[in-house]
Design an enzyme around this catalytic site. Structure first.
Site, mmCIF file in Angstrom:
data_model
loop_
_atom_site.group_PDB
_atom_site.id
_atom_site.type_symbol
_atom_site.label_atom_id
_atom_site.label_comp_id
_atom_site.label_asym_id
_atom_site.label_seq_id
_atom_site.Cartn_x
_atom_site.Cartn_y
_atom_site.Cartn_z
ATOM 1 N N GLY A 1 -33.224 -18.997 -3.274
ATOM 2 C CA GLY A 1 -31.698 -18.675 -3.423
ATOM 3 C C GLY A 1 -31.249 -19.413 -2.191
ATOM 4 O O GLY A 1 -31.758 -19.631 -1.024
ATOM 5 N N ALA B 1 -29.127 -31.884 9.827
ATOM 6 C CA ALA B 1 -29.653 -31.863 10.990
ATOM 7 C C ALA B 1 -30.996 -32.726 11.147
ATOM 8 O O ALA B 1 -31.316 -33.643 11.838
ATOM 9 C CB ALA B 1 -29.965 -30.616 11.841
ATOM 10 N N ARG C 1 -36.082 -21.721 -8.378
ATOM 11 C CA ARG C 1 -37.274 -21.031 -8.377
ATOM 12 C C ARG C 1 -38.121 -21.801 -9.482
ATOM 13 O O ARG C 1 -38.021 -21.431 -10.637
ATOM 14 C CB ARG C 1 -36.969 -19.564 -8.517
ATOM 15 C CG ARG C 1 -36.293 -19.218 -7.577
ATOM 16 C CD ARG C 1 -36.198 -17.302 -7.411
ATOM 17 N NE ARG C 1 -35.504 -16.994 -6.178
ATOM 18 C CZ ARG C 1 -34.449 -16.436 -6.406
ATOM 19 N NH1 ARG C 1 -33.343 -16.611 -7.181
ATOM 20 N NH2 ARG C 1 -33.602 -16.254 -5.042
ATOM 21 N N ASP D 1 -39.500 -16.272 1.679
ATOM 22 C CA ASP D 1 -40.694 -15.905 1.623
ATOM 23 C C ASP D 1 -41.369 -16.460 0.378
ATOM 24 O O ASP D 1 -42.660 -17.066 0.338
ATOM 25 C CB ASP D 1 -41.065 -14.501 1.667
ATOM 26 C CG ASP D 1 -40.351 -13.709 0.511
ATOM 27 O OD1 ASP D 1 -39.391 -14.324 -0.268
ATOM 28 O OD2 ASP D 1 -40.601 -12.495 0.368
ATOM 29 N N GLY D 2 -40.479 -16.722 -0.936
ATOM 30 C CA GLY D 2 -41.362 -17.238 -2.063
ATOM 31 C C GLY D 2 -41.576 -18.677 -1.790
ATOM 32 O O GLY D 2 -42.728 -19.353 -2.184
ATOM 33 N N THR E 1 -32.276 -17.763 4.052
ATOM 34 C CA THR E 1 -32.185 -16.904 3.082
ATOM 35 C C THR E 1 -31.096 -15.771 3.535
ATOM 36 O O THR E 1 -31.236 -15.432 4.677
ATOM 37 C CB THR E 1 -33.555 -16.057 2.505
ATOM 38 O OG1 THR E 1 -33.143 -14.777 1.744
ATOM 39 C CG2 THR E 1 -34.444 -15.621 3.679
ATOM 40 N N ILE E 2 -30.554 -15.285 2.572
ATOM 41 C CA ILE E 2 -29.217 -14.401 3.050
ATOM 42 C C ILE E 2 -30.102 -12.949 3.295
ATOM 43 O O ILE E 2 -29.400 -11.998 4.130
ATOM 44 C CB ILE E 2 -28.292 -14.073 2.266
ATOM 45 C CG1 ILE E 2 -28.736 -13.272 0.862
ATOM 46 C CG2 ILE E 2 -27.418 -15.402 2.197
ATOM 47 C CD1 ILE E 2 -27.477 -12.840 -0.068
ATOM 48 N N ASP E 3 -31.412 -12.756 2.966
ATOM 49 C CA ASP E 3 -31.725 -11.389 2.984
ATOM 50 C C ASP E 3 -32.672 -11.280 4.460
ATOM 51 O O ASP E 3 -32.517 -9.978 4.642
ATOM 52 C CB ASP E 3 -33.118 -11.067 1.834
ATOM 53 C CG ASP E 3 -32.862 -11.698 0.565
ATOM 54 O OD1 ASP E 3 -31.334 -11.294 0.474
ATOM 55 O OD2 ASP E 3 -33.670 -11.821 -0.210
ATOM 56 N N ASP F 1 -35.467 -11.169 5.610
ATOM 57 C CA ASP F 1 -36.595 -10.464 5.287
ATOM 58 C C ASP F 1 -38.061 -11.181 5.874
ATOM 59 O O ASP F 1 -38.824 -10.825 5.372
ATOM 60 C CB ASP F 1 -36.738 -10.089 3.982
ATOM 61 C CG ASP F 1 -36.713 -11.180 2.846
ATOM 62 O OD1 ASP F 1 -36.453 -12.563 3.262
ATOM 63 O OD2 ASP F 1 -36.983 -10.925 1.606
ATOM 64 N N ARG G 1 -11.936 -0.775 1.376
ATOM 65 C CA ARG G 1 -11.560 0.216 2.022
ATOM 66 C C ARG G 1 -10.019 0.363 2.056
ATOM 67 O O ARG G 1 -9.382 1.568 2.024
ATOM 68 C CB ARG G 1 -11.910 0.018 3.588
ATOM 69 C CG ARG G 1 -11.794 1.054 4.178
ATOM 70 C CD ARG G 1 -12.302 1.140 5.729
ATOM 71 N NE ARG G 1 -13.721 1.188 5.848
ATOM 72 C CZ ARG G 1 -14.319 2.618 5.920
ATOM 73 N NH1 ARG G 1 -13.687 3.650 5.661
ATOM 74 N NH2 ARG G 1 -15.641 2.524 6.241
ATOM 75 N N GLY H 1 -30.116 -8.235 -0.957
ATOM 76 C CA GLY H 1 -31.342 -8.241 -0.050
ATOM 77 C C GLY H 1 -32.705 -8.084 -0.890
ATOM 78 O O GLY H 1 -33.594 -7.778 0.105
ATOM 79 N N ARG H 2 -32.499 -7.881 -2.049
ATOM 80 C CA ARG H 2 -33.908 -7.724 -2.628
ATOM 81 C C ARG H 2 -34.540 -6.392 -2.183
ATOM 82 O O ARG H 2 -34.098 -5.551 -2.420
ATOM 83 C CB ARG H 2 -34.766 -9.067 -2.636
ATOM 84 C CG ARG H 2 -35.924 -9.350 -3.547
ATOM 85 C CD ARG H 2 -36.769 -10.591 -3.337
ATOM 86 N NE ARG H 2 -35.901 -11.745 -3.688
ATOM 87 C CZ ARG H 2 -35.723 -12.276 -4.848
ATOM 88 N NH1 ARG H 2 -36.428 -11.630 -5.893
ATOM 89 N NH2 ARG H 2 -35.112 -13.515 -4.822
ATOM 90 N N ALA I 1 -19.422 2.605 7.127
ATOM 91 C CA ALA I 1 -19.859 3.444 6.082
ATOM 92 C C ALA I 1 -20.303 4.838 6.266
ATOM 93 O O ALA I 1 -20.948 5.138 7.398
ATOM 94 C CB ALA I 1 -20.999 2.711 5.293
HETATM 95 O O1 F6P Z 1 -33.169 -13.988 -2.007
HETATM 96 C C1 F6P Z 1 -31.764 -13.991 -1.964
HETATM 97 C C2 F6P Z 1 -30.907 -13.142 -3.100
HETATM 98 O O2 F6P Z 1 -29.781 -13.346 -3.086
HETATM 99 C C3 F6P Z 1 -31.495 -11.759 -3.283
HETATM 100 O O3 F6P Z 1 -30.822 -11.074 -2.306
HETATM 101 C C4 F6P Z 1 -31.450 -11.323 -4.474
HETATM 102 O O4 F6P Z 1 -32.039 -10.332 -5.032
HETATM 103 C C5 F6P Z 1 -31.878 -12.541 -5.188
HETATM 104 O O5 F6P Z 1 -31.732 -13.935 -4.513
HETATM 105 C C6 F6P Z 1 -30.866 -13.044 -6.662
HETATM 106 O O6 F6P Z 1 -31.512 -14.165 -7.299
HETATM 107 P P1 F6P Z 1 -30.650 -14.742 -8.317
HETATM 108 O O7 F6P Z 1 -29.750 -15.699 -7.776
HETATM 109 O O8 F6P Z 1 -31.855 -15.725 -9.141
HETATM 110 O O9 F6P Z 1 -30.025 -14.005 -9.221
#
Ligand code: F6P
Length: 323
Positions: free
Chosen positions: A11, A22, A72, A103-104, A126-128, A130, A155, A171-172, A187
């Site tokens: 992603g 850079a 991917r 991670d992938g 990655t935005i996650d 993780d 809000r 966030g997967r 929240a």
């Molecule tokens: O890993 C980044 C992410 O945006 C996850 O938060 C989400 O689950 C996934 O990728 C979505 O993937 P795609 O863009 O293939 O739908």
């Protein structure tokens, strides 16, 4: 070391372009040719690449997405696909490879490293957020700010209509985005994969809020939440609390776009330079990250295996302040 290959994979994440810039500028300044492959591992398999020059990376430090494209790649999961990729790296005389992704991407880089003699270094993008071995991954900070901006708008309308909004964030399998945006947006509840939760507990919180004259609320739902997706949770809450006006908002891919924050630009620039420095120093099969403001290198296997654990303090403070 004369030629360094470069991909963005998985992603996309805001700040990837700052990182490409850079790596490119640093390489060119020290006499190394940077070669960008398009669309991640798939571009290596199909031998789609470009020798990057200064002009290719002009005016991209502030742009979201990735100028190299990303994917991917299913083909890369096969031994045949990887053998094509290795052939193309060799024919392009690539001395080392830098992979920016999650991670992938690192799982792929790890397998690739075992099958060839070309050193590989990973950069977390990655935005996650993780991945272990770094406090922050490129794109995470920007995603937090995008989510906060969206929730602030939600809000406004939630409070005008006295509604409960269930906001689903990405966030997967990780609750980083949910936990931190939950705290930052005030929240009433945060539902993440790392915590058990129940519909009863959510209802209890909402009722407590009502007793304290709260007429609108935001519940953050991480997409990997074990109770299900936001709509499913909202339906169950509505079935129990019939007089509540509930709405669902799924933020989706807006979380992956947009101009990177200054934090992500700085992180991406530092990691890009550190990746090249690591390769020059003879490092391989590692991910470069920043922990407590220091550059650190972590073996791919560890970065993938360990996962990144949510700061319990964030959850504790969010709980204290939720109602
Ligand atoms: O890993 C980044 C992410 O945006 C996850 O938060 C989400 O689950 C996934 O990728 C979505 O993937 P795609 O863009 O293939 O739908």
């Amino acid at each position: 070391m004369k030629r360094i290959g470069l991909i963005t994979s998985g992603g996309d994440a805001p700040g990837m372009n700052a990182c490409i810039r850079a790596i490119t500028k640093y390489c060119l300044n020290i006499g190394i040719v940077p070669i960008g492959f398009f669309d991640g591992y798939q571009g290596i398999i199909e031998n789609r690449c470009l020798e990057l020059g200064f002009t290719d990376v002009n005016n991209i430090i502030h742009q979201g997405g990735t100028i190299l494209g990303t994917a991917r790649s299913e083909e890369f999961r096969t031994a045949q696909g990887r053998s094509k990729a290795i052939g193309n790296l060799l024919s392009n005389k690539i001395d080392a490879l830098i992979c920016i992704g999650g991670d992938g991407t690192f799982a792929g880089a790890n397998v690739l490293s075992e099958e060839m003699n070309i050193p590989v270094i990973g950069i977390p993008g990655t935005i996650d957020n993780d991945i272990s071995g770094t406090d922050h991954s490129i794109g995470y900070d920007t995603a937090l700010n995008t989510v906060i901006d969206a929730i602030d708008k939600i809000r406004d309308t939630a409070s005008s209509h006295h509604r409960i909004f269930f906001v689903e964030v990405m966030g997967r399998n990780s609750g980083f985005i949910a936990a931190n945006t939950g705290l930052a947006s005030g929240a009433i509840d945060i539902l993440i994969p790392e915590r058990e939760g129940s519909i009863e507990a959510i209802c209890e919180k909402l009722e407590k809020g009502r007793q304290r004259k709260k007429t609108s609320s935001i519940v953050i739902v991480a997409e990997g939440c074990k109770l299900g997706h936001a709509q499913h949770i909202a339906d169950q809450v509505s079935a129990r609390l019939k007089d509540y006006d509930t709405k669902v908002s799924i933020l989706g891919h807006i979380q992956r776009g947009g101009d990177p924050t200054s934090f992500d630009r700085i992180l991406a620039s530092r990691l890009g330079v550190a990746a090249v420095e690591g390769l020059i120093a003879g490092r391989k099969d590692e991910m470069v990250g920043i922990i407590k403001n220091q550059v650190v290198y972590t073996p791919f296997e560890e970065a993938i295996r360990e996962g990144h654990h949510i700061d319990e303090e964030v959850l504790r403070v969010a709980d204290i302040l939720s109602i």
